[in-house]
Design a protein around this motif. Structure first.
Motif, PDB file in Angstrom:
ATOM      1  N   SER A 119      -5.578   2.564   5.120  1.00 45.63           N
ATOM      2  CA  SER A 119      -5.024   2.005   3.886  1.00 45.63           C
ATOM      3  C   SER A 119      -4.301   0.700   4.243  1.00 45.63           C
ATOM      4  O   SER A 119      -4.765  -0.388   3.890  1.00 45.63           O
ATOM      5  CB  SER A 119      -4.101   3.061   3.267  1.00 45.63           C
ATOM      6  OG  SER A 119      -3.241   2.513   2.329  1.00 45.63           O
ATOM      7  N   ALA A 120      -3.210   0.789   5.017  1.00 44.48           N
ATOM      8  CA  ALA A 120      -2.484  -0.413   5.439  1.00 44.48           C
ATOM      9  C   ALA A 120      -3.339  -1.215   6.420  1.00 44.48           C
ATOM     10  O   ALA A 120      -3.858  -0.673   7.403  1.00 44.48           O
ATOM     11  CB  ALA A 120      -1.171  -0.018   6.105  1.00 44.48           C
ATOM     12  N   GLY A 121      -3.517  -2.506   6.115  1.00 41.07           N
ATOM     13  CA  GLY A 121      -4.328  -3.354   6.989  1.00 41.07           C
ATOM     14  C   GLY A 121      -5.813  -3.326   6.661  1.00 41.07           C
ATOM     15  O   GLY A 121      -6.609  -3.945   7.359  1.00 41.07           O
ATOM     16  N   TYR A 122      -6.178  -2.586   5.614  1.00 42.20           N
ATOM     17  CA  TYR A 122      -7.593  -2.452   5.237  1.00 42.20           C
ATOM     18  C   TYR A 122      -7.876  -3.141   3.900  1.00 42.20           C
ATOM     19  O   TYR A 122      -7.032  -3.168   3.014  1.00 42.20           O
ATOM     20  CB  TYR A 122      -7.963  -0.971   5.104  1.00 42.20           C
ATOM     21  CG  TYR A 122      -8.282  -0.322   6.425  1.00 42.20           C
ATOM     22  CD1 TYR A 122      -7.289  -0.103   7.368  1.00 42.20           C
ATOM     23  CD2 TYR A 122      -9.584   0.064   6.735  1.00 42.20           C
ATOM     24  CE1 TYR A 122      -7.576   0.474   8.594  1.00 42.20           C
ATOM     25  CE2 TYR A 122      -9.880   0.647   7.956  1.00 42.20           C
ATOM     26  CZ  TYR A 122      -8.878   0.850   8.873  1.00 42.20           C
ATOM     27  OH  TYR A 122      -9.164   1.420  10.079  1.00 42.20           O
ATOM     28  N   CYS A 134       4.751  10.993   7.132  1.00 39.66           N
ATOM     29  CA  CYS A 134       3.316  11.035   7.373  1.00 39.66           C
ATOM     30  C   CYS A 134       2.711   9.728   6.859  1.00 39.66           C
ATOM     31  O   CYS A 134       3.255   9.114   5.933  1.00 39.66           O
ATOM     32  CB  CYS A 134       2.661  12.179   6.610  1.00 39.66           C
ATOM     33  SG  CYS A 134       3.445  13.773   6.890  1.00 39.66           S
ATOM     34  N   GLY A 135       1.599   9.333   7.450  1.00 44.13           N
ATOM     35  CA  GLY A 135       0.936   8.107   7.029  1.00 44.13           C
ATOM     36  C   GLY A 135      -0.475   8.377   6.548  1.00 44.13           C
ATOM     37  O   GLY A 135      -1.204   9.188   7.140  1.00 44.13           O
ATOM     38  N   LYS A 136      -0.854   7.688   5.473  1.00 43.79           N
ATOM     39  CA  LYS A 136      -2.247   7.743   5.002  1.00 43.79           C
ATOM     40  C   LYS A 136      -3.069   6.802   5.874  1.00 43.79           C
ATOM     41  O   LYS A 136      -2.653   5.663   6.119  1.00 43.79           O
ATOM     42  CB  LYS A 136      -2.308   7.292   3.543  1.00 43.79           C
ATOM     43  CG  LYS A 136      -3.677   7.392   2.945  1.00 43.79           C
ATOM     44  CD  LYS A 136      -3.676   6.980   1.491  1.00 43.79           C
ATOM     45  CE  LYS A 136      -5.059   7.214   0.942  1.00 43.79           C
ATOM     46  NZ  LYS A 136      -5.233   6.718  -0.388  1.00 43.79           N
ATOM     47  N   THR A 138       0.821  -1.222   0.000  1.00 45.48           N
ATOM     48  CA  THR A 138       0.000   0.000   0.000  1.00 45.48           C
ATOM     49  C   THR A 138       0.854   1.271   0.000  1.00 45.48           C
ATOM     50  O   THR A 138       0.383   2.335  -0.403  1.00 45.48           O
ATOM     51  CB  THR A 138      -0.956   0.025   1.216  1.00 45.48           C
ATOM     52  OG1 THR A 138      -0.254  -0.434   2.370  1.00 45.48           O
ATOM     53  CG2 THR A 138      -2.179  -0.821   0.984  1.00 45.48           C
ATOM     54  N   GLN A 139       2.113   1.180   0.512  1.00 42.64           N
ATOM     55  CA  GLN A 139       3.028   2.342   0.481  1.00 42.64           C
ATOM     56  C   GLN A 139       2.342   3.594   1.031  1.00 42.64           C
ATOM     57  O   GLN A 139       2.287   4.631   0.365  1.00 42.64           O
ATOM     58  CB  GLN A 139       3.519   2.588  -0.955  1.00 42.64           C
ATOM     59  CG  GLN A 139       4.154   1.348  -1.593  1.00 42.64           C
ATOM     60  CD  GLN A 139       4.357   1.480  -3.084  1.00 42.64           C
ATOM     61  OE1 GLN A 139       5.083   2.361  -3.541  1.00 42.64           O
ATOM     62  NE2 GLN A 139       3.718   0.605  -3.843  1.00 42.64           N
ATOM     63  N   CYS A 140       1.843   3.464   2.246  1.00 45.23           N
ATOM     64  CA  CYS A 140       0.977   4.525   2.788  1.00 45.23           C
ATOM     65  C   CYS A 140       1.736   5.750   3.285  1.00 45.23           C
ATOM     66  O   CYS A 140       1.153   6.624   3.906  1.00 45.23           O
ATOM     67  CB  CYS A 140       0.091   3.957   3.893  1.00 45.23           C
ATOM     68  SG  CYS A 140       0.981   3.568   5.419  1.00 45.23           S
ATOM     69  N   TRP A 141       3.048   5.819   3.008  1.00 41.58           N
ATOM     70  CA  TRP A 141       3.827   6.964   3.480  1.00 41.58           C
ATOM     71  C   TRP A 141       3.720   8.164   2.546  1.00 41.58           C
ATOM     72  O   TRP A 141       3.580   8.031   1.333  1.00 41.58           O
ATOM     73  CB  TRP A 141       5.311   6.580   3.642  1.00 41.58           C
ATOM     74  CG  TRP A 141       5.874   5.877   2.438  1.00 41.58           C
ATOM     75  CD1 TRP A 141       6.273   6.441   1.257  1.00 41.58           C
ATOM     76  CD2 TRP A 141       6.083   4.472   2.290  1.00 41.58           C
ATOM     77  NE1 TRP A 141       6.704   5.471   0.394  1.00 41.58           N
ATOM     78  CE2 TRP A 141       6.603   4.255   0.998  1.00 41.58           C
ATOM     79  CE3 TRP A 141       5.881   3.371   3.133  1.00 41.58           C
ATOM     80  CZ2 TRP A 141       6.924   2.983   0.517  1.00 41.58           C
ATOM     81  CZ3 TRP A 141       6.198   2.104   2.658  1.00 41.58           C
ATOM     82  CH2 TRP A 141       6.714   1.921   1.362  1.00 41.58           C
ATOM     83  N   GLU A 142       3.805   9.353   3.131  1.00 44.39           N
ATOM     84  CA  GLU A 142       4.011  10.622   2.418  1.00 44.39           C
ATOM     85  C   GLU A 142       5.155  11.289   3.165  1.00 44.39           C
ATOM     86  O   GLU A 142       5.192  11.268   4.401  1.00 44.39           O
ATOM     87  CB  GLU A 142       2.771  11.522   2.468  1.00 44.39           C
ATOM     88  CG  GLU A 142       1.539  10.946   1.788  1.00 44.39           C
ATOM     89  CD  GLU A 142       1.641  10.893   0.272  1.00 44.39           C
ATOM     90  OE1 GLU A 142       2.324  11.748  -0.331  1.00 44.39           O
ATOM     91  OE2 GLU A 142       1.045   9.972  -0.316  1.00 44.39           O
TER      92      GLU A 142
END
Ligand code: FMN
Length: 180
Positions: free
Chosen positions: A89-92, A84-86, A43-47
């Motif tokens: 997203s991760a785990g969903y 920062c994290g979205k 998911t690469q949820c990082w910004e």
């Protein structure tokens, strides 16, 4: 492999930096290390916010909790990387959390942060992961939109001095075989 273990063991939290710029190609290598981090379902949820502006660094420094040993580091480092994290997203999957732990963004951001710190150390750059600060104030300062959270600040710069390693628990103190 021994070089790899030297990098794992030799990385230290660095809180004082030389007044020296970081070459763009080195900064890019550090960002590349974040890019290749593993993440939940990729998911690469990082910004990532790369901060060089001294006024923004100063404002961020004021969000650190009293007595935080990394306070000077935020103002002194030539670059402060904010992870920062979205959310959700991760785990969903299809908008639903798939495990009892809900959102895995902190986990994925932790891995990305370690990749950053190890890649930086490999380039002779010092880092310290900063987690003890007012995350909501930092979110305002950095104009982070809803649906995302500021997780960690990581100042990045050339260390002024070597730092000795804080002790670690022995393997036998935390490893269990077959059952806990
Ligand atoms: C999630 C996390 C949050 C941290 N927050 C802070 C912090 O707010 N201020 C600080 O000075 N160090 C902080 N640290 C650095 C730890 O104190 C440091 O990693 C630990 O003492 C081990 O030292 P070493 O990194 O040199 O091996 C944090 C580390 C982690 C992993």
């Amino acid at each position: 492999m021994s070089d790899f273990m030297e990098i794992i063991k030799g990385r230290r939290s660095i809180r004082r930096y030389q007044d020296r710029e970081i070459p763009e190609e080195d900064l890019n290598q550090v960002l590349e290390a974040i890019r290749w981090s593993p993440s939940w379902g990729n998911t690469q949820c990082w910004e990532v916010i790369v901060i060089k502006d001294s006024v923004i660094k100063q404002n961020l420094q004021e969000t650190l909790s009293a007595g935080n040993a990394a306070t000077k580091a935020i103002g002194e480092a030539p670059v402060v990387i904010t992870l920062c994290g979205k959310l959700e997203s991760a785990g969903y999957k299809k908008g639903q959390a798939t495990t009892k732990f809900g959102d895995w963004f902190m986990f994925d951001l932790g891995i990305a942060t370690q990749n950053l710190c190890l890649a930086a150390y490999n380039l002779n750059l010092g880092t310290v992961i900063v987690g003890l600060f007012d995350h909501d104030k930092a979110k305002d300062i950095l104009k982070v939109p809803e649906g995302y959270e500021v997780v960690a600040l990581v100042p990045l710069g050339y260390p002024t001095q070597e730092v000795s390693a804080p002790s670690r628990r022995e393997i036998a103190e935390f490893v269990h075989y077959d059952t806990f």
